[in-house]
Every structure is written in structure tokens, then in C-alpha cells.
Enzyme design. Structure first.
Site, short mmCIF file in Angstrom:
data_model
loop_
_atom_site.label_atom_id
_atom_site.label_comp_id
_atom_site.label_asym_id
_atom_site.label_seq_id
_atom_site.Cartn_x
_atom_site.Cartn_y
_atom_site.Cartn_z
N THR A 1 0.82 -1.22 0.00
CA THR A 1 0.00 0.00 0.00
C THR A 1 0.86 1.27 0.00
O THR A 1 0.41 2.32 -0.49
CB THR A 1 -0.97 0.02 1.19
OG1 THR A 1 -0.28 -0.39 2.37
CG2 THR A 1 -2.13 -0.93 0.96
N THR A 2 2.11 1.19 0.49
CA THR A 2 3.03 2.32 0.40
C THR A 2 3.33 2.66 -1.05
O THR A 2 3.70 3.79 -1.38
CB THR A 2 4.32 2.01 1.18
OG1 THR A 2 3.98 1.80 2.56
CG2 THR A 2 5.33 3.15 1.10
N TYR B 1 -12.85 -1.93 4.52
CA TYR B 1 -14.18 -1.34 4.38
C TYR B 1 -15.32 -2.31 4.67
O TYR B 1 -16.26 -1.96 5.39
CB TYR B 1 -14.39 -0.71 2.98
CG TYR B 1 -15.60 0.20 2.95
CD1 TYR B 1 -15.52 1.50 3.45
CD2 TYR B 1 -16.83 -0.24 2.47
CE1 TYR B 1 -16.63 2.33 3.47
CE2 TYR B 1 -17.94 0.58 2.48
CZ TYR B 1 -17.84 1.86 2.98
OH TYR B 1 -18.94 2.67 3.00
N TYR C 1 -1.54 -9.58 6.41
CA TYR C 1 -1.16 -8.19 6.70
C TYR C 1 -2.28 -7.57 7.51
O TYR C 1 -3.38 -7.35 7.00
CB TYR C 1 -0.89 -7.43 5.40
CG TYR C 1 -0.51 -5.98 5.56
CD1 TYR C 1 -0.09 -5.45 6.79
CD2 TYR C 1 -0.55 -5.12 4.47
CE1 TYR C 1 0.26 -4.12 6.92
CE2 TYR C 1 -0.20 -3.78 4.58
CZ TYR C 1 0.20 -3.28 5.81
OH TYR C 1 0.54 -1.95 5.93
N ARG D 1 -5.95 1.19 8.56
CA ARG D 1 -6.32 1.38 7.16
C ARG D 1 -7.54 0.56 6.76
O ARG D 1 -8.31 0.96 5.91
CB ARG D 1 -5.14 1.01 6.24
CG ARG D 1 -4.05 2.07 6.20
CD ARG D 1 -2.93 1.63 5.25
NE ARG D 1 -1.92 2.67 5.10
CZ ARG D 1 -1.90 3.59 4.13
NH1 ARG D 1 -2.87 3.63 3.23
NH2 ARG D 1 -0.94 4.49 4.07
N LYS E 1 2.48 -9.78 8.71
CA LYS E 1 2.99 -8.42 8.92
C LYS E 1 2.02 -7.76 9.88
O LYS E 1 0.86 -7.51 9.54
CB LYS E 1 3.05 -7.65 7.59
CG LYS E 1 3.48 -6.20 7.73
CD LYS E 1 3.42 -5.46 6.39
CE LYS E 1 3.75 -3.98 6.56
NZ LYS E 1 3.62 -3.23 5.29
N ILE F 1 8.69 -5.02 7.75
CA ILE F 1 8.46 -4.52 6.40
C ILE F 1 8.26 -3.01 6.57
O ILE F 1 7.26 -2.57 7.13
CB ILE F 1 7.28 -5.20 5.71
CG1 ILE F 1 7.61 -6.67 5.47
CG2 ILE F 1 6.95 -4.50 4.38
CD1 ILE F 1 6.46 -7.50 4.93
#
Length: 295
Positions: A49-50, A112, A138, A143, A167, A209
Site C-alpha cells: 500500500t506504500t 471497508y 497483513y 487502514r 505483517k 516490512i
């Protein structure tokens, strides 16, 4: 070699550099990859996502992944990020990538929809069944809007053969400790939060990470390795020297912070795609001041 051994240390959640016209800057991506590998990173994470994956087309994702693997050229392992909140679409995406180039798939928990713990379990079980490479969970509640509980992580680790690690970016130290206490021996546990990597290594995680390793690769990777080797006094010194930098990385949004640092270091242009925008001027001034103090 087990995935846990292969991915011990620092993985870099690579940003996606853009040109002024907001097209992908592949030359800058090559430059960034060399910068972080030369800085000591143990592996690359492509399309996390980065990397602003929500605003990349499928064609761009495929090109970025292929270009990343070409630039890495076998020097370090590559992990690919493939996640989403539509389980069947994620499976289709897994089937569309040349995954022989990756050692594992990093998959963010569905965002979501806010599934129950059973829904999260079944989602990952379905992905693991379809994936030709090990799957790394993850967990990033800030988020996604939902948390993968320690109990669900441990259930997946013990019951689903192709789930190889997590992660953990919940920031919940107690939750992380419960995972570490009861996980299978070869289950990889890596931090997804730069701020808490050092104390989590003391609890037994295998590394991180990292966002920060994009722009502080030498000092950050050294900090992680010193901590993993039990040299906590040296690791603490490096950690505290970077602490203000961690704060600035996440002062407004990620990856605006890290892109500002990389711009000041001459690695990439300071460009993001909407709805993200570059750091505000006041924070960017602090970025420049911190870099000057670090150098």
C-alpha cells in the site's frame, strides 16, 4: 531455507515514483531499488500500500512488479503485495501475476467490508488455497477498519498450510506478544510499524516490512540487524536517532512523508496521485531540517 529465515531482517515497502505528469517513473524505481539494496535491505516488497496501489491500473501493477524483479536481479528476495476486499477478485489477481519471480504474497486484510473474524479466516483460507506461493497476512486496522485478532492469526497459522507469516501493523504490543507466544516455530512474524520494530524484536519478531527503510536504509537496516543480534544498546542509539524521522514520515499520510524525504535525497520526484497530495510546506521544512541534522 524457510520463509522465516529468508525474510529475517528488513524488507522495504517500496514507493512508486511518479513523474510530473503522474506517469510511473521506472528509471527512478530502479534508482530507489539500488539505493535501498546498497543500504542493506534484506528484501523488497513490491505493490504494497506504500506503493499507492489503490491508484495503479492492473497494467501498471504488472509492469512495476516485472521492473522491480528486473532491477533486483536476484540480489535479494521479492515479496508481492496482492490484496483487496473482494475475495474472488483477489484470487483472479493472484492467478494473473508471474509469481515464479516472488518468494511470497503479502495480502492486506479486507478493508471497508469489516468482516467478522470467521470472514477474515475464510478469506485467507481461500487465498491460500489458490496461491502458488506462501501467503503472509497483513494486519493494518488503521487502514482496513478491522483487526485480525491474535486468535484468528494463530488459527490460520496452525490450520492453513500455505499461510506462512504475518505483517503485524496493529500497534498493539500485547496482541503481538500473544501471537509470538503461541505461533508455530516456522511462522514468520514481522512488524509493519517502524516506530515499534525495536521493542517487538525484543519480544521475538523476525524483522520489519518498513516504510522508513526507503529513505533511511543504512541506519534503519543496521538498527534492525543489531537488535536481531542482541546488541540492544547500539540498536537503541540508532532507533532514537531516527525517531523524529519516523514521526515526520506519518505526520500527514503515507507515502507523502517518505516521498518528501526521497525527493530531498535526490532519489525520486515529489509526486503523488490523487487523492493523496505532497506534504504541506510546514512539515516539508521539518523534513529538510531533520535530514540536515542526520547528515
Amino acid at each position: 531455507m524457510s520463509l522465516k529465515a529468508l525474510l529475517r531482517g528488513t524488507g522495504v515497502a517500496l514507493v512508486t515514483p511518479f513523474k510530473k505528469d503522474h506517469s510511473v517513473d521506472y528509471d527512478a524505481l530502479d534508482k530507489l531499488i539500488n539505493f535501498v539494496i546498497n543500504g542493506g535491505a534484506q528484501y523488497m516488497v513490491s505493490l504494497g500500500t506504500t506503493g499507492e496501489t489503490p491508484v495503479l491500473s492492473k497494467e501498471e501493477k504488472l509492469e512495476i512488479f516485472n521492473r522491480t524483479c528486473d532491477a533486483v536481479a536476484g540480489r535479494v528476495p521479492v515479496v508481492i503485495g496482492i490484496g483487496g476486499n473482494n475475495t474472488q477478485e483477489v484470487i483472479k489477481e493472484i492467478e494473473s501475476f508471474p509469481l515464479e519471480k516472488a518468494v511470497a504474497i503479502l495480502s492486506a486484510s479486507p478493508y471497508y467490508n469489516k468482516p467478522s473474524q470467521e470472514g477474515i479466516y475464510q478469506h485467507y483460507k481461500a487465498l491460500a488455497a489458490a496461491a502458488p506461493k506462501p501467503v503472509i497476512l497483513y494486519n493494518v486496522p488503521g487502514r482496513t477498519g478491522s483487526n485480525i485478532s491474535a486468535q484468528t492469526t494463530l488459527r490460520l497459522a496452525k490450520e492453513v498450510e500455505n499461510i506462512a507469516g504475518i505483517k503485524e501493523a496493529s500497534g498493539n504490543m500485547i496482541q503481538c506478544m500473544h501471537i509470538l507466544k503461541d505461533k508455530p516455530k516456522d511462522f514468520l512474524v514481522t512488524s509493519g510499524d517502524d516506530h515499534t520494530t525495536l521493542p517487538l524484536i525484543a519480544c521475538g519478531i523476525d524483522g520489519v516490512i518498513s516504510v522508513a527503510a526507503n529513505c533511511f536504509p543504512k541506519d534503519f537496516c543496521a538498527m534492525v540487524l543489531e537488535a536481531l543480534n542482541g546488541n540492544f544498546e547500539k540498536a537503541q542509539s540508532l532507533h532514537f536517532s531516527l525517531l523524529e524521522g519516523f514521526d515526520l514520515l506519518f505526520a500527514e499520510n503515507n507515502p507523502a512523508g517518505v516521498k518528501a524525504f526521497l525527493y530531498e535525497l535526490g532519489v525520486i520526484d515529489n509526486q503523488l496521485r490523487l487523492p493523496l497530495v505532497p506534504l504541506s510546506e510546514g512539515i516539508h521544512v521539518q523534513v529538510k531540517k531533520f535530514l540536515a541534522s542526520l547528515q
